[in-house]
Design a protein around this motif. Structure first.
Motif, PDB file in Angstrom:
ATOM      1  N   CYS A 259      42.733  39.217  39.020  1.00 26.21           N
ATOM      2  CA  CYS A 259      43.742  38.780  38.057  1.00 26.21           C
ATOM      3  C   CYS A 259      45.104  38.667  38.752  1.00 26.21           C
ATOM      4  N   PRO A 260      46.022  37.923  38.176  1.00 29.46           N
ATOM      5  CA  PRO A 260      47.320  37.726  38.852  1.00 29.46           C
ATOM      6  C   PRO A 260      48.235  38.948  38.734  1.00 29.46           C
ATOM      7  N   THR A 261      47.823  39.971  38.017  1.00 27.06           N
ATOM      8  CA  THR A 261      48.606  41.164  37.630  1.00 27.06           C
ATOM      9  C   THR A 261      49.722  40.751  36.648  1.00 27.06           C
ATOM     10  N   CYS A 262      50.113  41.703  35.829  1.00 30.30           N
ATOM     11  CA  CYS A 262      51.204  41.444  34.874  1.00 30.30           C
ATOM     12  C   CYS A 262      51.839  42.779  34.503  1.00 30.30           C
ATOM     13  N   ARG A 264      51.133  44.844  32.409  1.00 33.80           N
ATOM     14  CA  ARG A 264      50.175  45.888  32.012  1.00 33.80           C
ATOM     15  C   ARG A 264      49.570  46.611  33.222  1.00 33.80           C
ATOM     16  N   THR A 265      49.748  46.030  34.418  1.00 35.57           N
ATOM     17  CA  THR A 265      49.087  46.593  35.605  1.00 35.57           C
ATOM     18  C   THR A 265      49.743  47.915  35.999  1.00 35.57           C
ATOM     19  N   MET A 292      40.415  43.508  38.426  1.00 41.15           N
ATOM     20  CA  MET A 292      41.289  43.225  37.293  1.00 41.15           C
ATOM     21  C   MET A 292      42.291  44.350  37.087  1.00 41.15           C
ATOM     22  N   GLY A 293      43.438  43.987  36.568  1.00 45.06           N
ATOM     23  CA  GLY A 293      44.539  44.942  36.473  1.00 45.06           C
ATOM     24  C   GLY A 293      44.465  45.913  35.308  1.00 45.06           C
ATOM     25  N   CYS A 294      43.795  45.555  34.224  1.00 49.29           N
ATOM     26  CA  CYS A 294      43.824  46.478  33.082  1.00 49.29           C
ATOM     27  C   CYS A 294      42.523  46.439  32.296  1.00 49.29           C
ATOM     28  N   ASN A 297      42.117  43.543  29.073  1.00 52.67           N
ATOM     29  CA  ASN A 297      41.509  42.224  29.248  1.00 52.67           C
ATOM     30  C   ASN A 297      40.494  42.156  30.394  1.00 52.67           C
ATOM     31  N   GLY A 298      40.560  43.126  31.311  1.00 52.48           N
ATOM     32  CA  GLY A 298      39.766  43.053  32.537  1.00 52.48           C
ATOM     33  C   GLY A 298      38.288  42.778  32.324  1.00 52.48           C
ATOM     34  N   GLU A 301      37.609  39.454  30.575  1.00 59.22           N
ATOM     35  CA  GLU A 301      37.935  38.252  31.354  1.00 59.22           C
ATOM     36  C   GLU A 301      36.928  38.000  32.461  1.00 59.22           C
TER      37      GLU A 301
HETATM   38  S1  SF4 Z   1      43.691  41.574  33.524  1.00 59.21           S
HETATM   39 FE1  SF4 Z   1      45.222  42.824  32.487  1.00 59.21          FE
HETATM   40  S2  SF4 Z   1      46.688  43.286  34.115  1.00 59.21           S
HETATM   41 FE2  SF4 Z   1      45.503  41.550  34.836  1.00 59.21          FE
HETATM   42  S3  SF4 Z   1      46.729  39.785  34.202  1.00 59.21           S
HETATM   43 FE3  SF4 Z   1      45.175  40.145  32.636  1.00 59.21          FE
HETATM   44  S4  SF4 Z   1      46.247  41.399  31.128  1.00 59.21           S
HETATM   45 FE4  SF4 Z   1      47.479  41.509  33.007  1.00 59.21          FE
END
Ligand code: SF4
Length: 347
Positions: A259-262, A264-265, A292-294, A297-298, A301
């Motif tokens: 994931c691109p990180t955001c 929430r990471t 995945m960062g979180c 959604n990880g 997704e």
């Molecule tokens: S997986 Fe979570 S941390 Fe990664 S971009 Fe999506 S919402 Fe943000």
């Protein structure tokens, strides 16, 4: 479509798309050439090409051909005698344009020698060095002019009963390259060696090549690829592999989605994703790994991933096929994923 054989590698007619590169050390420096070939082989290159600008280079080819672990292509401009010498020394393919040899009898000699040796010839049309008058004749349409140039070279070889041809239609302009190959595919049934020529330094060159080569491959055009970079040729092979992987054309390999990180990471995800990517470069298993960062959604997704992690606060959860399996501390994420990849076949 026709297929050709370059030593043990088949190009065309649905064969696996072969990765090529070209050495950037002098061919006369045999030790450096062989060492570069061995690095290229280790990186996943299938075929190597060497410049043969003069007689000394042609002589060096004898040893290089004998010792190279990869099929060897001689890149020759204008001098048909260099081609004959390389064929005599057992080269596996010649890149030469039969219309540029200073007379058709010379092209005929090369065609006869290549046929007797059972090796193919690549006609390499380059948008920057077309025969004079062709561009004007085609109303300034470079792609069409390139196809006409290719037609002329092909006709010469065909006149001498030679049909074991690979064709390339390279331009340094991405859109012209794409158009030229599309036209070539609709007119000729020879295997196509595709690439954007003089694509530039690493970042720019990779992007141009990914667009040019990728667009063509996505349309089913292209049988062997060369990414052209102003860099170490090993980087060309790495980029070529990534283009093929992105289009699911590489065979068994590990596909990493991250994931691109955001906002929430809460773990340091970027070095983890980079480490996983480097670690799986040469693993030949058909697996999809999600980094995945979180947890919000990880797993969702990356629901179709075989293995994945979704970051928490200083930790991550491990999931398989989108289902959470266990929690792991941040400093154990990389080794846990690698262990999971190791037993990936059993999943
Ligand atoms: S997986 Fe979570 S941390 Fe990664 S971009 Fe999506 S919402 Fe943000």
């Amino acid at each position: 479509m026709k297929a050709v054989k370059i030593k043990n590698i088949t190009i065309g007619n649905g064969a696996k798309i072969a990765i090529q590169s070209m050495l950037n050390v002098p061919t006369t420096d045999i030790a450096s050439a062989l060492s570069q070939i061995s690095r290229l082989a280790g990186a996943g290159c299938d075929i190597v090409r060497l410049a043969v600008p003069d007689n000394a280079a042609a002589e060096a080819m004898k040893t290089i051909i004998e010792k190279s672990p990869l099929p060897v292509v001689a890149d020759i401009h204008f001098d048909y005698r260099l081609a004959l010498k390389c064929i005599e020394y057992g080269v596996h393919k010649i890149r030469i344009n039969p219309g540029n040899l200073g007379g058709e009898e010379r092209a005929a000699e090369v065609a006869r020698a290549a046929k007797a040796a059972g090796i193919p010839i690549r006609i390499g049309v380059n948008g920057g060095s077309l025969e004079s008058g062709l561009l004007e004749k085609n109303g300034g349409d470079l792609a069409r002019a390139m196809v006409e140039s290719a037609r002329g070279h092909i006709e010469i070889l065909n006149r001498y009963g030679f049909d074991d041809i690979v064709l390339s239609m390279k331009s340094s302009d991405v859109k012209t390259t794409i158009s030229a190959y599309r036209l070539a595919r609709s007119e000729f049934d020879y295997p196509l060696h595709i690439g954007v020529t003089e694509a530039g330094t690493t970042e720019e060159g990779i992007i141009k090549s990914a667009i040019g080569i990728g667009s063509l491959l996505a349309d089913g055009i292209g049988d062997t690829i060369r990414v052209s970079l102003t860099d170490d040729p090993v980087e060309e092979v790495k980029a070529a592999k990534l283009i093929l992987k992105a289009l699911n054309l590489y065979g068994d390999c590990v596909n990493v989605v991250s994931c691109p990180t955001c906002g929430r990471t809460k773990i340091d995800l970027i070095p983890i994703a980079n480490a996983i990517n480097s670690a799986v470069e040469n693993i030949h298993k058909k697996l999809k790994i999600a980094v995945m960062g979180c947890v919000v959604n990880g797993p969702g997704e990356a629901a179709d991933a075989d293995i994945g992690i979704a970051g928490g606060d200083g930790c991550a959860v491990l999931f398989r096929k989108g289902r959470i399996v266990k929690k792991i501390p941040e400093d154990k994420i990389i080794e846990t994923i690698l262990e999971e990849i190791e037993r990936g076949q059993d999943l």
